[in-house]
Scaffold this active site. Structure first.
Site, short mmCIF file in Angstrom:
data_model
loop_
_atom_site.label_atom_id
_atom_site.label_comp_id
_atom_site.label_asym_id
_atom_site.label_seq_id
_atom_site.Cartn_x
_atom_site.Cartn_y
_atom_site.Cartn_z
N HIS A 194 0.95 -1.17 -0.01
CA HIS A 194 0.02 0.07 0.06
C HIS A 194 0.73 1.31 0.10
O HIS A 194 0.31 2.24 -0.44
CB HIS A 194 -1.08 -0.11 1.21
CG HIS A 194 -0.44 0.26 2.56
ND1 HIS A 194 0.10 -0.59 3.50
CD2 HIS A 194 -0.01 1.50 3.11
CE1 HIS A 194 0.55 0.08 4.43
NE2 HIS A 194 0.34 1.36 4.36
N ASP A 250 0.27 -7.30 1.35
CA ASP A 250 0.41 -6.08 1.74
C ASP A 250 2.13 -5.82 1.62
O ASP A 250 2.91 -5.27 2.29
CB ASP A 250 0.00 -5.57 3.00
CG ASP A 250 0.29 -3.88 3.13
OD1 ASP A 250 0.10 -3.29 1.93
OD2 ASP A 250 0.22 -3.51 4.12
N SER A 295 4.87 2.54 7.70
CA SER A 295 4.53 1.34 7.11
C SER A 295 5.75 1.05 6.15
O SER A 295 6.25 1.84 5.24
CB SER A 295 3.14 1.82 6.19
OG SER A 295 2.19 1.66 6.88
#
Length: 954
Positions: free
Chosen positions: A92, A122, A195
């Site tokens: 993402h 992911d 992230s």
């Protein structure tokens, strides 16, 4: 014996008590805590060089956005897992991210490319063009226990906070939280931007990749990481197959209620759907069956199932233990591939450019991800020499060697370089050049001065002294290049070469709205301190200085505090200072190039009263010039005009085409455009195709309708011609319609693709020459791109009202408030207000109306109408009354009026018929109108059928 027995027991007890009082467990725990605490800085120092920041420009709806503002960026974190520049991060983070720049902990910058991506896990891989990079150790398995100390490293909130560290503990393992595979839970702070960063244990091993994707909202002390074993699984599939090749059992399974809410349970998974044609269907599995285990491994949750399937690939054979109607059974299944989660291979863009990595003393170089063995670059007297052939081949240059003269010539397009071994004299395009160092021969390779050869061939050079790395790129692949992430980061001016203006471009200024023709553009400060707009008018007459000030005042709603004309400025201007509420705005107007440029700079009261800040913003306004001058140097040109045309793209409808510069969208329709003089316009439509219909049949319906609705003397229609539109069927024709004393021409392009059809109606008046119009229409057709497949998921069935031309399919309107009902053709355009208080239907050259009045009586209306007609006659309108008489309408006393009107000597005659009837204290006015050019039997019939359908209801 008894004596010895009683002697030993007290001794043993004493020893045990001593051990207990020493409390080795407590001491050990404290020692571990102190040890971990002391080692954390060492662990962080060890792992940090392998942690990178990732930043880029996000695409809009999956498409590049070249006009995006320079602050419209997205960022995350990554971990270098291979020394050849392979970086693992979250999917993402890099999905729909372009112009990726990777920044290392010591500030080195590299262009990055996403090479693999898997949204289910992911996880993604990003590649940079570099070798000998520091790497992180990725633990084979994330074997951790709640309470263990962990470190999260990333880029939280702002890209300036790269390699920020937070420390916490493992809060839980085997978590799902909307994930396909298990997650690690930690209380280490994981914020937006973290992230893709590593979760590290006290031994310096990466045990997980942090991800915010699995948190729907911000919760303190709640973060998740993808365990390292899942990272290994995904990376292994990336290397073997290019994507994650998941095994699939051919059926959808659901968890029990207890599993869904989180209760401990040993319930089986239940089959909720068996895919048609799958191995599960072939094995006669049915909805309601229960899956107990696979190869003896019991599964109670979807998380357990997905984790188990990681051990298999499609084609593997497994034994499934099932239950149906409380009776167990087993089947042997060959696992299939889960095509629903398969991701397409990511291709390297053709225009990715050139990226070269070298290092002093290193015998390997990397060019666009490929490793080559070379003669090692070296430093001679402080000057860097690199192997010539390696650089020339990367840039596509030809090298020729003359042994007799010891000369080397390099040719690339219009560039020719001549070097001589042992000499600092060289030539570039016949001009003599003094080199910084002499070219030399080493082990059969010619080494030449780095900057001269790279920059002469169009390259850009970056040398990192701390690592001795050499980065050579062309403009398209350079971090600082004109097409990269920082394309306008160093621009000091901004303007529009088409609209012809420019002004200073402060680093904190961002572009907001921009109209299609760039006649209106806005800017704002990244700190929110000001709002600036530039509006351009090219339809105003030349004004005096005083008139320009007055015009500027008339445009405002503010209270005017000051105004005047500044004649001694480099570009004279009118100015007005206004105040509205707590906002102060400086307005300016410049006359130049046949245009009026209006500027407005709005700030809040505290900024205006801060003399220093207000002076800075006035300086910004003072920099405005009604000219575009590239001589200023670094100017950002916001124009989208190329060769006199501007591209329009609508991703919702899957279309793109070019229009002449100066055209703009109309205010009421995204698919309606017109030129500034309103002599030309374009109307586009998209509707659904219907089974059995064809392009030719559709066009014939349109042509037939034209013949039905225009009288022969007012219509001229051409033959149909084919058109060439990529991946679509297309044809076109033109027709002319006479309105009043002039003709209007329509070029209509019909495009048929898949489930949708498009028509483009280009209309122009007789003020535009046929050649000019033809050029515009041909350019529209030549540049038209249609991709109906891109919008299939966003639209359903779009009914085409014009498909009802043939049968004039009726549509019923019923007013419950005023008690009437009427039927009209579905293709008429409807406008309604107040549940039938006002009802209008319009079509080419005609209308049908119903108006209800609760105040007027029949007598009052007739008197008012007579008066209005006399007044209109006084203004020169020709009005001929044909009938004015009492009638019976639907069994009620009524009045009928018929007359013809003509607005001027050159205009067409139009007839109107009015029916007036009173019922239940309301007066109903039903009217029909039709112009001379559209007075056909077809239109008269439709109007009569609508009138005949009118009825009163209870």
């Amino acid at each position: 014996m008894k004596q010895k027995h009683f002697t030993i027991i007290p001794l043993v007890m004493t020893f045990l008590i001593a051990i207990a009082s020493w409390s080795p467990i407590a001491t050990s725990a404290q020692s571990y805590k102190d040890s971990v605490s002391d080692s954390l800085p060492d662990v962080i120092e060890q792992i940090s060089p392998a942690v990178v920041g990732i930043i880029g420009k996000p695409k809009i709806d999956g498409e590049s956005n070249p006009t995006a503002d320079r602050f419209q960026l997205a960022h995350g974190t990554g971990v270098i897992v291979k020394s050849n520049g392979t970086i693992v991060t979250n999917a993402h983070v890099v999905k729909d991210l372009e112009n990726i720049v990777v920044v290392t902990s010591d500030g080195r910058q590299f262009m990055g490319q996403t090479t693999h991506m898997d949204e289910e896990s992911d996880l993604a891989l990003v590649k940079i063009n570099a070798l000998q990079l520091p790497t992180a150790t990725l633990a084979k398995e994330a074997v951790v226990r709640p309470g263990e100390t962990v470190i999260a490293i990333g880029t939280p909130v702002s890209f300036s906070l790269r390699n920020s560290v937070s420390v916490g503990v493992i809060s839980g393992v085997d978590r799902s939280v909307n994930a396909k595979y298990r997650l690690l839970q930690t209380d280490a702070a994981i914020n937006p931007g973290n992230s893709g960063g590593p979760l590290v244990n006290a031994r310096g091993e990466v045990i997980g990749i942090n991800s915010l994707k699995f948190v729907d909202y911000a919760v303190d002390n709640l973060g998740f990481a993808i365990p390292s074993d899942t990272v290994h699984y995904v990376m292994d599939h990336f290397e073997r197959f290019g994507y994650v090749k998941r095994a699939y059992v051919g059926m959808e399974l659901e968890e029990s209620w207890a599993a869904l809410v989180g209760f401990p349970n040993d319930d089986a998974l239940t089959v909720s759907y068996v895919e048609e044609g799958s191995a599960a269907e072939k094995l006669d599995m049915q909805t309601g069956d229960q899956l107990i285990s696979i190869d003896g491994h019991k599964v109670h949750t979807l998380l357990e199932l997905n984790e188990l399937l990681k051990a298999y690939i499609p084609g593997d054979k497994v034994k499934l233990s099932m239950v149906r109607d409380q009776q167990p059974y087993t089947v042997n299944m060959v696992l299939e591939e889960d095509l629903y989660t398969k991701t397409d291979k990511i291709e390297r863009p053709e225009d990715q450019g050139i990226s070269i990595w070298m290092k002093l003393g290193a015998k390997q170089m990397m060019v666009n991800g490929h490793i080559h063995t070379i003669a090692a670059p070296k430093s001679v007297d402080g000057h860097t020499l690199v192997p010539l052939r390696a650089i020339s081949e990367a840039f596509g240059a030809q090298v020729k060697w003359d042994a007799a003269s010891k000369q080397v010539s390099i040719e690339q397009a219009d560039t020719r370089i001549v070097l001589t071994l042992g000499s600092q004299q060289a030539s570039l395009n016949e001009a003599e050049v003094q080199l910084s160092a002499k070219p030399i021969m080493q082990h059969g390779s010619v080494l030449v001065p780095l900057r001269f050869i790279a920059e002469s061939l169009g390259g850009l050079v970056k040398f990192y002294n701390s690592t001795q790395e050499i980065i050579i790129t062309d403009a398209t692949s350079d971090v600082h290049g004109n097409s990269g992430l920082k394309a306008d980061a160093n621009k000091k001016w901004i303007g529009d070469s088409y609209q012809d203006w420019s002004m200073k471009y402060p680093s904190g200024m961002s572009k907001g709205y921009q109209s299609l023709d760039a006649s209106s553009v806005s800017f704002f400060d990244s700190k929110g301190e000001y709002y600036l707009s530039v509006d351009i008018y090219d339809d105003l007459a030349e004004m005096t200085d005083d008139d320009l000030v007055s015009w500027l005042k008339d445009e405002l709603y503010d209270n005017v505090l000051d105004s005047g004309y500044v004649a001694d400025a480099e570009a004279p201007y009118a100015r007005v200072l206004g105040k509205y509420d707590t906002y102060y705005t400086e307005y300016r107007a410049y006359q130049s190039n046949g245009k009026v440029y209006q500027l407005s700079l709005e700030v809040e009261e505290d900024i205006y009263k801060n003399a220093a800040k207000w002076k800075i913003y006035l300086d910004l306004l003072n920099s405005f010039k009604p000219s575009f001058d590239l001589a200023k140097g670094a100017v950002k040109d916001i124009t989208e005009v190329v060769n006199g045309y501007i591209k329009y793209e609508n991703k919702d409808y899957g279309i793109a085409f070019e229009l002449p510069a100066g055209w703009n969208k109309t205010y009421f329709d995204d698919l309606s455009f017109r030129d500034k003089d309103r002599e030309m316009n374009l109307q586009a439509r998209m509707t659904s195709t219907v089974d059995g219909d064809t392009l030719q049949a559709w066009m014939e319906r349109q042509r037939k309708h034209l013949s039905n609705t225009y009288a022969p003397a007012y219509l001229d229609i051409s033959e149909t011609q084919s058109a060439s539109i990529a991946d679509a069927e297309a044809s076109w024709y033109y027709y002319k319609t006479k309105q009043d004393d002039s003709w209007k021409t329509h070029y209509v392009l019909y495009v048929w693709q898949g489930d949708y059809k498009y028509d483009f109606n280009f209309t122009f008046t007789d003020q535009i020459t046929a050649d000019e119009a033809s050029d515009i229409f041909e350019h529209l057709a030549d540049t038209l791109q249609v991709d109906s497949t891109s919008i299939a998921d966003g639209f359903g069935q779009l009914e085409d009202k014009q498909d009802f031309y043939d049968d004039a399919k009726p549509r019923t309107f019923k007013s419950s408030e005023y008690g009437y009902e009427v039927q009209t053709p579905a293709f008429w355009n409807e406008s309604e207000y107040g549940d039938g208080l006002f009802l209008n239907y319009s079509f080419a050259g005609g209308s049908f109306d119903v108006n209800v009045s609760e105040e007027l009586t029949l007598d009052l209306f007739l008197k008012s109408l007579d008066k209005s007609i006399e007044e209109m006659k006084e203004y020169g309108l020709e009005i001929n009354e044909k009938k004015n008489e009492a009638i019976t309408f639907l069994g009620l006393d009524a009045w009928y009026i018929e007359y013809e009107t003509k607005m001027s000597a050159d205009s067409q005659m139009e007839w109107e018929r009015i029916y007036l009837v009173e019922k239940d204290d309301n007066m109903y006015l039903i009217s029909q109108s039709l112009s001379e050019s559209n007075d056909t039997a077809y239109n008269r019939q439709l109007l009569q059928e609508a009138l005949d359908s009118f009825t009163f209801t209870e």
